[in-house]
Design an enzyme around this catalytic site. Structure first.
Site, PDB file in Angstrom:
ATOM      1  CD  GLU A   1      19.041  29.727  41.311  1.00  0.00           C
ATOM      2  OE1 GLU A   1      18.028  30.385  41.130  1.00  0.00           O
ATOM      3  OE2 GLU A   1      20.145  30.018  40.805  1.00  0.00           O
TER       4      GLU A   1
ATOM      5  CB  CYS B 214      27.781  26.755  39.631  1.00  0.00           C
ATOM      6  SG  CYS B 214      27.621  28.352  40.453  1.00  0.00           S
TER       7      CYS B 214
ATOM      8  CB  CYS C 173      23.278  36.433  49.469  1.00  0.00           C
ATOM      9  SG  CYS C 173      24.912  37.144  49.751  1.00  0.00           S
TER      10      CYS C 173
ATOM     11  CB  CYS D 119      25.271  42.608  45.069  1.00  0.00           C
ATOM     12  SG  CYS D 119      26.686  42.115  46.080  1.00  0.00           S
TER      13      CYS D 119
ATOM     14  CB  CYS E  64      23.162  39.701  42.852  1.00  0.00           C
ATOM     15  SG  CYS E  64      23.062  38.013  43.466  1.00  0.00           S
TER      16      CYS E  64
ATOM     17  CB  CYS F  57      23.960  34.579  41.047  1.00  0.00           C
ATOM     18  SG  CYS F  57      24.129  34.502  42.789  1.00  0.00           S
TER      19      CYS F  57
HETATM   20  N1  SAH Z   1      28.529  35.695  46.663  1.00  0.00           N
HETATM   21  C1  SAH Z   1      29.747  35.405  46.031  1.00  0.00           C
HETATM   22  C2  SAH Z   1      29.689  34.194  45.113  1.00  0.00           C
HETATM   23  C3  SAH Z   1      28.451  33.987  44.305  1.00  0.00           C
HETATM   24  S1  SAH Z   1      28.045  35.099  43.016  1.00  0.00           S
HETATM   25  C4  SAH Z   1      30.244  36.594  45.271  1.00  0.00           C
HETATM   26  O1  SAH Z   1      29.512  37.556  45.138  1.00  0.00           O
HETATM   27  O2  SAH Z   1      31.391  36.552  44.829  1.00  0.00           O
HETATM   28  C5  SAH Z   1      29.161  34.650  41.670  1.00  0.00           C
HETATM   29  C6  SAH Z   1      29.466  35.832  40.755  1.00  0.00           C
HETATM   30  O3  SAH Z   1      28.321  36.179  39.958  1.00  0.00           O
HETATM   31  C7  SAH Z   1      29.854  37.089  41.520  1.00  0.00           C
HETATM   32  O4  SAH Z   1      30.949  37.716  40.919  1.00  0.00           O
HETATM   33  C8  SAH Z   1      28.611  37.924  41.389  1.00  0.00           C
HETATM   34  O5  SAH Z   1      28.870  39.272  41.603  1.00  0.00           O
HETATM   35  C9  SAH Z   1      28.152  37.588  39.994  1.00  0.00           C
HETATM   36  N2  SAH Z   1      26.769  37.938  39.695  1.00  0.00           N
HETATM   37  C10 SAH Z   1      25.707  37.968  40.530  1.00  0.00           C
HETATM   38  N3  SAH Z   1      24.591  38.360  39.869  1.00  0.00           N
HETATM   39  C11 SAH Z   1      24.965  38.585  38.586  1.00  0.00           C
HETATM   40  C12 SAH Z   1      24.268  39.005  37.426  1.00  0.00           C
HETATM   41  N4  SAH Z   1      22.977  39.282  37.451  1.00  0.00           N
HETATM   42  N5  SAH Z   1      24.973  39.117  36.275  1.00  0.00           N
HETATM   43  C13 SAH Z   1      26.305  38.835  36.244  1.00  0.00           C
HETATM   44  N6  SAH Z   1      27.011  38.426  37.302  1.00  0.00           N
HETATM   45  C14 SAH Z   1      26.351  38.325  38.468  1.00  0.00           C
HETATM   46 FE1  SF4 Z   2      25.500  37.761  47.634  1.00  0.00          FE
HETATM   47 FE2  SF4 Z   2      24.778  37.990  45.094  1.00  0.00          FE
HETATM   48 FE3  SF4 Z   2      26.365  39.834  46.193  1.00  0.00          FE
HETATM   49 FE4  SF4 Z   2      27.318  37.355  45.719  1.00  0.00          FE
HETATM   50  S1  SF4 Z   2      26.642  38.843  44.182  1.00  0.00           S
HETATM   51  S2  SF4 Z   2      27.571  38.579  47.578  1.00  0.00           S
HETATM   52  S3  SF4 Z   2      25.450  36.150  46.097  1.00  0.00           S
HETATM   53  S4  SF4 Z   2      24.245  39.389  46.783  1.00  0.00           S
END
Ligand code: SAH
Ligand code: SF4
Length: 370
Positions: free
Chosen positions: A91, A118, A125, A129, A132, A345
Protein backbone atom coordinates in the site's frame (compact mmCIF):
# COMPACT_ATOMS: atom_id res chain seq x y z
CA UNK A 1 17.89 -7.43 -15.52
CA UNK A 2 19.26 -4.53 -13.50
CA UNK A 3 16.64 -2.37 -11.80
CA UNK A 4 18.15 1.11 -11.97
CA UNK A 5 16.13 2.25 -8.94
CA UNK A 6 18.17 -0.23 -6.90
CA UNK A 7 21.48 1.43 -7.71
CA UNK A 8 23.20 4.05 -5.58
CA UNK A 9 24.86 6.88 -7.49
CA UNK A 10 28.25 5.18 -7.20
CA UNK A 11 26.83 1.89 -8.45
CA UNK A 12 25.23 3.70 -11.38
CA UNK A 13 28.56 5.31 -12.33
CA UNK A 14 30.35 1.96 -11.96
CA UNK A 15 27.81 0.36 -14.27
CA UNK A 16 28.44 2.90 -17.03
CA UNK A 17 32.19 2.73 -16.51
CA UNK A 18 31.97 -1.06 -16.97
CA UNK A 19 30.10 -0.41 -20.25
CA UNK A 20 32.89 2.01 -21.33
CA UNK A 21 30.42 4.91 -21.21
CA UNK A 22 31.27 8.32 -19.74
CA UNK A 23 30.20 8.57 -16.09
CA UNK A 24 27.98 11.61 -16.81
CA UNK A 25 25.54 9.11 -18.31
CA UNK A 26 24.64 8.27 -14.70
CA UNK A 27 23.56 11.88 -14.12
CA UNK A 28 21.60 11.99 -17.36
CA UNK A 29 19.72 8.83 -16.40
CA UNK A 30 19.06 10.11 -12.87
CA UNK A 31 17.60 13.25 -14.42
CA UNK A 32 15.23 11.23 -16.62
CA UNK A 33 14.24 8.78 -13.92
CA UNK A 34 13.91 10.99 -10.86
CA UNK A 35 13.09 14.38 -12.40
CA UNK A 36 11.25 13.60 -15.60
CA UNK A 37 9.77 10.40 -14.14
CA UNK A 38 10.08 8.39 -17.34
CA UNK A 39 9.75 4.61 -17.18
CA UNK A 40 11.20 3.63 -20.57
CA UNK A 41 14.57 4.18 -22.19
CA UNK A 42 13.28 5.34 -25.58
CA UNK A 43 12.12 8.60 -23.99
CA UNK A 44 15.73 9.41 -22.97
CA UNK A 45 16.34 11.43 -26.09
CA UNK A 46 19.79 12.75 -25.16
CA UNK A 47 21.25 9.23 -24.95
CA UNK A 48 22.80 7.61 -28.03
CA UNK A 49 20.52 5.13 -29.74
CA UNK A 50 22.81 2.13 -29.12
CA UNK A 51 22.99 2.91 -25.39
CA UNK A 52 19.21 3.12 -25.23
CA UNK A 53 19.01 -0.28 -26.92
CA UNK A 54 21.51 -1.77 -24.47
CA UNK A 55 19.58 -0.35 -21.52
CA UNK A 56 16.29 -1.70 -22.88
CA UNK A 57 17.86 -5.15 -23.13
CA UNK A 58 19.51 -5.27 -19.73
CA UNK A 59 17.82 -2.81 -17.38
CA UNK A 60 14.45 -1.73 -16.02
CA UNK A 61 13.08 1.23 -14.06
CA UNK A 62 10.93 -0.17 -11.26
CA UNK A 63 7.26 0.76 -11.74
CA UNK A 64 4.85 -1.52 -9.87
CA UNK A 65 1.40 -1.95 -11.36
CA UNK A 66 -1.61 -0.25 -9.75
CA UNK A 67 -4.22 -2.90 -9.05
CA UNK A 68 -6.63 -0.90 -6.91
CA UNK A 69 -7.08 2.67 -5.85
CA UNK A 70 -9.49 4.32 -3.45
CA UNK A 71 -10.13 8.00 -2.84
CA UNK A 72 -11.67 9.73 0.18
CA UNK A 73 -14.89 11.67 -0.34
CA UNK A 74 -13.07 15.02 0.00
CA UNK A 75 -10.51 13.93 -2.60
CA UNK A 76 -7.63 14.71 -0.25
CA UNK A 77 -6.47 11.13 0.40
CA UNK A 78 -5.76 8.50 -2.20
CA UNK A 79 -4.56 5.03 -1.50
CA UNK A 80 -2.98 2.79 -4.12
CA UNK A 81 -2.50 -0.96 -3.93
CA UNK A 82 0.61 -1.70 -5.98
CA UNK A 83 1.59 -5.07 -7.35
CA UNK A 84 5.26 -6.07 -7.31
CA UNK A 85 7.07 -8.28 -9.81
CA UNK A 86 6.30 -11.45 -7.83
CA UNK A 87 2.60 -10.69 -7.47
CA UNK A 88 2.87 -9.42 -3.89
CA UNK A 89 0.98 -6.24 -3.04
CA UNK A 90 1.82 -3.16 -0.99
CA UNK A 91 0.00 0.00 0.00
CA UNK A 92 1.02 3.56 -0.74
CA UNK A 93 -1.03 6.59 0.29
CA UNK A 94 -1.04 10.15 -1.03
CA UNK A 95 -2.31 12.79 1.37
CA UNK A 96 -2.99 16.36 0.25
CA UNK A 97 -2.91 19.19 2.77
CA UNK A 98 -4.44 22.50 1.74
CA UNK A 99 -3.11 24.57 4.61
CA UNK A 100 0.62 24.04 5.14
CA UNK A 101 2.12 27.50 5.50
CA UNK A 102 5.22 28.54 3.63
CA UNK A 103 5.21 26.18 0.69
CA UNK A 104 4.15 27.27 -2.78
CA UNK A 105 0.72 26.38 -4.12
CA UNK A 106 0.39 23.47 -6.45
CA UNK A 107 -0.36 24.68 -9.98
CA UNK A 108 -2.10 21.45 -10.94
CA UNK A 109 -4.39 21.56 -7.92
CA UNK A 110 -4.92 25.11 -6.66
CA UNK A 111 -5.20 25.32 -2.87
CA UNK A 112 -3.03 22.26 -2.24
CA UNK A 113 0.27 23.12 -0.60
CA UNK A 114 1.62 19.88 0.76
CA UNK A 115 1.62 16.50 -0.93
CA UNK A 116 2.73 13.73 1.41
CA UNK A 117 3.29 10.13 0.35
CA UNK A 118 3.11 7.39 2.99
CA UNK A 119 5.27 4.45 1.94
CA UNK A 120 5.76 0.82 2.96
CA UNK A 121 9.05 -0.99 3.59
CA UNK A 122 7.88 -4.61 3.80
CA UNK A 123 5.15 -6.85 2.43
CA UNK A 124 3.31 -7.48 5.68
CA UNK A 125 5.20 -7.08 8.94
CA UNK A 126 6.82 -9.56 11.33
CA UNK A 127 6.25 -7.43 14.47
CA UNK A 128 2.61 -8.49 14.72
CA UNK A 129 0.98 -5.63 16.63
CA UNK A 130 -2.53 -7.01 17.27
CA UNK A 131 -4.37 -3.72 16.48
CA UNK A 132 -2.70 -3.28 13.07
CA UNK A 133 -4.06 -4.74 9.82
CA UNK A 134 -0.53 -5.27 8.49
CA UNK A 135 0.55 -7.05 11.65
CA UNK A 136 -2.54 -9.27 11.50
CA UNK A 137 -1.72 -10.33 7.94
CA UNK A 138 1.73 -11.70 8.85
CA UNK A 139 5.07 -11.19 7.15
CA UNK A 140 5.98 -12.07 3.58
CA UNK A 141 9.19 -10.28 2.61
CA UNK A 142 11.30 -7.14 2.75
CA UNK A 143 11.06 -4.59 -0.04
CA UNK A 144 14.06 -3.61 -2.13
CA UNK A 145 15.28 -0.01 -2.20
CA UNK A 146 13.73 0.21 -5.68
CA UNK A 147 10.33 -0.91 -4.43
CA UNK A 148 10.46 1.70 -1.65
CA UNK A 149 11.45 4.60 -3.92
CA UNK A 150 9.01 3.49 -6.66
CA UNK A 151 6.11 4.25 -4.33
CA UNK A 152 7.06 7.93 -4.24
CA UNK A 153 7.67 7.96 -7.99
CA UNK A 154 4.24 6.38 -8.49
CA UNK A 155 2.55 9.57 -7.29
CA UNK A 156 5.28 11.93 -8.54
CA UNK A 157 4.61 10.63 -12.06
CA UNK A 158 1.16 12.22 -11.95
CA UNK A 159 2.86 15.56 -12.43
CA UNK A 160 2.62 17.44 -9.13
CA UNK A 161 5.70 17.58 -6.95
CA UNK A 162 5.78 15.48 -3.80
CA UNK A 163 6.76 17.65 -0.83
CA UNK A 164 6.87 15.18 2.09
CA UNK A 165 7.37 11.47 2.68
CA UNK A 166 6.38 9.50 5.76
CA UNK A 167 7.73 5.97 6.11
CA UNK A 168 4.66 4.81 8.00
CA UNK A 169 3.05 2.29 5.68
CA UNK A 170 3.35 -1.45 5.95
CA UNK A 171 6.36 -2.93 7.72
CA UNK A 172 9.09 -2.09 10.22
CA UNK A 173 11.52 0.17 8.34
CA UNK A 174 14.54 -0.48 10.59
CA UNK A 175 14.53 -4.26 10.22
CA UNK A 176 16.55 -3.74 7.05
CA UNK A 177 18.12 -0.43 8.00
CA UNK A 178 20.55 -0.25 5.06
CA UNK A 179 17.83 -0.80 2.47
CA UNK A 180 15.58 1.85 4.01
CA UNK A 181 18.53 4.20 4.25
CA UNK A 182 19.49 3.68 0.62
CA UNK A 183 15.93 4.57 -0.37
CA UNK A 184 16.09 7.70 1.84
CA UNK A 185 19.28 8.71 0.06
CA UNK A 186 17.57 8.52 -3.32
CA UNK A 187 14.67 10.57 -1.93
CA UNK A 188 16.95 13.32 -0.60
CA UNK A 189 19.76 13.40 -3.18
CA UNK A 190 19.53 16.77 -4.99
CA UNK A 191 20.23 14.96 -8.29
CA UNK A 192 17.44 12.49 -7.60
CA UNK A 193 14.10 13.28 -5.91
CA UNK A 194 15.69 16.13 -3.96
CA UNK A 195 13.34 16.17 -0.96
CA UNK A 196 14.48 18.04 2.14
CA UNK A 197 15.55 15.64 4.90
CA UNK A 198 13.32 17.54 7.30
CA UNK A 199 10.37 16.69 5.09
CA UNK A 200 10.90 12.96 5.64
CA UNK A 201 9.75 11.04 8.73
CA UNK A 202 10.53 7.44 9.53
CA UNK A 203 8.41 5.59 12.08
CA UNK A 204 9.73 2.60 14.03
CA UNK A 205 8.01 0.26 16.44
CA UNK A 206 11.18 0.39 18.55
CA UNK A 207 13.93 -1.40 16.65
CA UNK A 208 16.72 -0.02 18.85
CA UNK A 209 19.71 -0.74 16.55
CA UNK A 210 18.01 1.37 13.85
CA UNK A 211 17.55 4.29 16.26
CA UNK A 212 21.23 3.98 17.19
CA UNK A 213 22.24 4.07 13.53
CA UNK A 214 20.07 7.13 12.89
CA UNK A 215 21.80 8.88 15.77
CA UNK A 216 25.03 8.87 13.79
CA UNK A 217 23.64 9.92 10.40
CA UNK A 218 24.09 13.44 9.15
CA UNK A 219 20.82 13.62 7.22
CA UNK A 220 18.27 15.30 9.47
CA UNK A 221 15.38 12.89 8.93
CA UNK A 222 12.57 13.06 11.52
CA UNK A 223 12.22 10.09 13.84
CA UNK A 224 8.88 8.79 15.14
CA UNK A 225 8.56 5.96 17.66
CA UNK A 226 5.34 3.96 18.06
CA UNK A 227 4.90 3.79 21.82
CA UNK A 228 1.21 2.93 22.41
CA UNK A 229 1.75 1.91 26.06
CA UNK A 230 3.46 3.46 29.11
CA UNK A 231 4.61 0.17 30.69
CA UNK A 232 6.31 -3.05 29.57
CA UNK A 233 3.47 -5.34 30.54
CA UNK A 234 1.01 -3.71 28.16
CA UNK A 235 3.55 -2.83 25.49
CA UNK A 236 4.66 -6.48 25.32
CA UNK A 237 1.13 -7.21 24.08
CA UNK A 238 0.46 -4.16 21.88
CA UNK A 239 3.93 -3.93 20.29
CA UNK A 240 5.48 -7.41 20.69
CA UNK A 241 8.94 -6.09 19.71
CA UNK A 242 8.96 -4.70 23.26
CA UNK A 243 9.93 -8.17 24.50
CA UNK A 244 13.22 -7.79 22.63
CA UNK A 245 13.73 -4.07 23.30
CA UNK A 246 11.87 -3.17 26.51
CA UNK A 247 11.00 0.42 27.40
CA UNK A 248 14.17 1.02 29.40
CA UNK A 249 16.37 0.03 26.45
CA UNK A 250 14.16 1.91 23.98
CA UNK A 251 14.03 5.11 26.02
CA UNK A 252 17.80 5.01 26.56
CA UNK A 253 18.34 4.84 22.79
CA UNK A 254 15.85 7.67 22.19
CA UNK A 255 17.46 9.85 24.84
CA UNK A 256 20.87 9.31 23.34
CA UNK A 257 19.42 10.18 19.89
CA UNK A 258 17.90 13.46 21.09
CA UNK A 259 20.98 14.40 23.11
CA UNK A 260 23.33 13.89 20.21
CA UNK A 261 21.18 15.25 17.41
CA UNK A 262 19.23 17.85 19.44
CA UNK A 263 16.23 16.77 17.43
CA UNK A 264 12.78 16.23 18.88
CA UNK A 265 11.35 12.71 18.63
CA UNK A 266 7.67 12.09 17.95
CA UNK A 267 5.98 9.39 20.02
CA UNK A 268 2.92 7.87 18.41
CA UNK A 269 0.22 6.65 20.75
CA UNK A 270 -2.89 5.02 19.25
CA UNK A 271 -5.70 5.30 21.78
CA UNK A 272 -7.63 2.05 22.25
CA UNK A 273 -10.84 1.98 24.23
CA UNK A 274 -10.24 0.68 27.77
CA UNK A 275 -6.79 -0.65 26.90
CA UNK A 276 -4.24 2.17 27.04
CA UNK A 277 -6.39 5.29 27.49
CA UNK A 278 -6.97 5.55 31.24
CA UNK A 279 -5.98 8.72 33.13
CA UNK A 280 -3.45 6.76 35.21
CA UNK A 281 -1.86 5.52 31.98
CA UNK A 282 -1.62 9.11 30.75
CA UNK A 283 0.11 10.00 34.03
CA UNK A 284 2.48 7.03 33.69
CA UNK A 285 3.27 8.29 30.20
CA UNK A 286 4.14 11.74 31.54
CA UNK A 287 6.58 10.07 33.94
CA UNK A 288 8.14 7.99 31.17
CA UNK A 289 8.64 11.07 28.96
CA UNK A 290 9.83 13.40 31.73
CA UNK A 291 12.64 15.69 30.53
CA UNK A 292 12.65 13.97 27.14
CA UNK A 293 12.79 16.29 24.10
CA UNK A 294 9.69 15.01 22.35
CA UNK A 295 6.26 15.50 20.95
CA UNK A 296 3.34 13.11 21.40
CA UNK A 297 0.98 12.34 18.56
CA UNK A 298 -2.28 10.85 19.82
CA UNK A 299 -4.05 8.78 17.18
CA UNK A 300 -7.61 7.61 17.80
CA UNK A 301 -7.40 3.93 16.77
CA UNK A 302 -8.67 3.06 13.33
CA UNK A 303 -10.35 -0.23 14.23
CA UNK A 304 -9.54 -3.18 11.97
CA UNK A 305 -11.95 -5.99 11.25
CA UNK A 306 -9.83 -8.70 12.82
CA UNK A 307 -8.95 -7.01 16.10
CA UNK A 308 -10.82 -6.81 19.38
CA UNK A 309 -9.67 -3.24 20.00
CA UNK A 310 -12.00 -0.26 19.63
CA UNK A 311 -11.47 3.47 19.37
CA UNK A 312 -11.41 5.69 22.47
CA UNK A 313 -14.39 8.10 22.51
CA UNK A 314 -13.45 11.72 21.74
CA UNK A 315 -14.12 13.01 25.26
CA UNK A 316 -11.57 10.61 26.74
CA UNK A 317 -9.08 11.39 23.99
CA UNK A 318 -9.28 15.05 25.04
CA UNK A 319 -8.91 14.07 28.70
CA UNK A 320 -5.79 12.03 27.89
CA UNK A 321 -4.42 14.93 25.86
CA UNK A 322 -5.06 17.39 28.73
CA UNK A 323 -3.05 15.29 31.19
CA UNK A 324 -0.06 15.32 28.84
CA UNK A 325 -0.39 19.04 28.10
CA UNK A 326 -0.65 19.85 31.81
CA UNK A 327 2.66 18.05 32.29
CA UNK A 328 4.12 20.32 29.58
CA UNK A 329 4.46 17.57 27.01
CA UNK A 330 3.75 18.95 23.52
CA UNK A 331 0.83 16.87 22.28
CA UNK A 332 -1.30 16.86 19.16
CA UNK A 333 -4.23 14.82 17.94
CA UNK A 334 -3.50 13.39 14.52
CA UNK A 335 -5.85 14.79 11.94
CA UNK A 336 -7.45 11.67 10.62
CA UNK A 337 -7.21 11.26 6.92
CA UNK A 338 -8.96 8.73 4.85
CA UNK A 339 -10.50 6.57 7.54
CA UNK A 340 -13.43 5.99 5.22
CA UNK A 341 -11.16 4.68 2.46
CA UNK A 342 -9.56 2.20 4.86
CA UNK A 343 -6.38 4.21 4.89
CA UNK A 344 -5.15 2.68 8.13
CA UNK A 345 -1.94 0.75 7.83
CA UNK A 346 -2.52 -2.40 5.78
CA UNK A 347 -6.25 -1.95 5.59
CA UNK A 348 -6.77 -1.55 1.84
CA UNK A 349 -4.84 -4.77 1.28
CA UNK A 350 -7.12 -6.45 3.80
CA UNK A 351 -10.25 -5.09 2.12
CA UNK A 352 -9.12 -6.04 -1.39
CA UNK A 353 -8.20 -9.52 -0.23
CA UNK A 354 -11.61 -9.97 1.39
CA UNK A 355 -13.95 -8.57 -1.20
CA UNK A 356 -12.09 -7.61 -4.29
CA UNK A 357 -15.26 -7.02 -6.27
CA UNK A 358 -16.29 -4.12 -4.06
CA UNK A 359 -13.08 -2.19 -4.63
CA UNK A 360 -12.71 0.08 -7.58
CA UNK A 361 -10.19 -1.50 -9.90
CA UNK A 362 -8.54 1.48 -11.44
CA UNK A 363 -6.42 -0.48 -13.82
CA UNK A 364 -9.49 -1.97 -15.45
CA UNK A 365 -11.19 1.40 -15.60
CA UNK A 366 -8.14 2.94 -17.19
CA UNK A 367 -7.98 0.15 -19.72
CA UNK A 368 -11.64 0.62 -20.54
CA UNK A 369 -11.18 4.37 -20.86
CA UNK A 370 -8.17 3.97 -23.16
N1 SAH B 1 5.82 -0.25 11.50
C1 SAH B 1 6.13 1.08 11.83
C2 SAH B 1 5.65 2.10 10.81
C3 SAH B 1 4.32 1.86 10.16
S1 SAH B 1 2.85 1.97 11.11
C4 SAH B 1 5.60 1.42 13.18
O1 SAH B 1 4.85 0.64 13.74
O2 SAH B 1 5.96 2.48 13.69
C5 SAH B 1 2.59 3.75 11.32
C6 SAH B 1 1.82 4.06 12.60
O3 SAH B 1 0.45 3.67 12.49
C7 SAH B 1 2.38 3.34 13.82
O4 SAH B 1 2.45 4.21 14.92
C8 SAH B 1 1.35 2.27 14.04
O5 SAH B 1 1.39 1.78 15.34
C9 SAH B 1 0.07 2.98 13.67
N2 SAH B 1 -1.07 2.11 13.41
C10 SAH B 1 -1.08 0.86 12.90
N3 SAH B 1 -2.34 0.38 12.83
C11 SAH B 1 -3.15 1.36 13.31
C12 SAH B 1 -4.55 1.46 13.50
N4 SAH B 1 -5.37 0.48 13.18
N5 SAH B 1 -5.03 2.62 14.02
C13 SAH B 1 -4.19 3.64 14.35
N6 SAH B 1 -2.86 3.60 14.19
C14 SAH B 1 -2.34 2.46 13.70
FE1 SF4 C 1 4.30 -3.69 11.93
FE2 SF4 C 1 1.86 -2.66 12.07
FE3 SF4 C 1 3.28 -3.02 14.30
FE4 SF4 C 1 4.01 -1.11 12.55
S1 SF4 C 1 2.11 -1.17 13.73
S2 SF4 C 1 5.33 -2.60 13.57
S3 SF4 C 1 3.43 -2.12 10.62
S4 SF4 C 1 2.54 -4.63 12.92
Amino acid sequence: MIDLLNLTKTEMRDLFASWSEPTYRANQIDQWVYREHVTDFDSMTNLPRDLRARLTESATIGAPKTIAETESADGLTRKALLQLFDGQTIETVLMLYPDAPGSPEDDAQPGIKRRTVCISTQVGCPIGCPFCATGQAGFIRNLTASEIVAQVLHFAREGSPITNVVIMGMGEPFMKFNVTWQAIQSLTDPDRLGLGARHITVSTSGEVPGIEQMTHKELQINLAVSLHAPDDELRNVLVPLNRKFPLKTLMRAVRSYTEQTRRRVTFEYALMDGINDKPEQARALTQLLRKQLCHVNLIPLNPTTASPYGRTPYERVKQFERILLNANIPTTLRVEKGIEIAAGCGQLRQVVGRKAQETRHLQNERNQAA
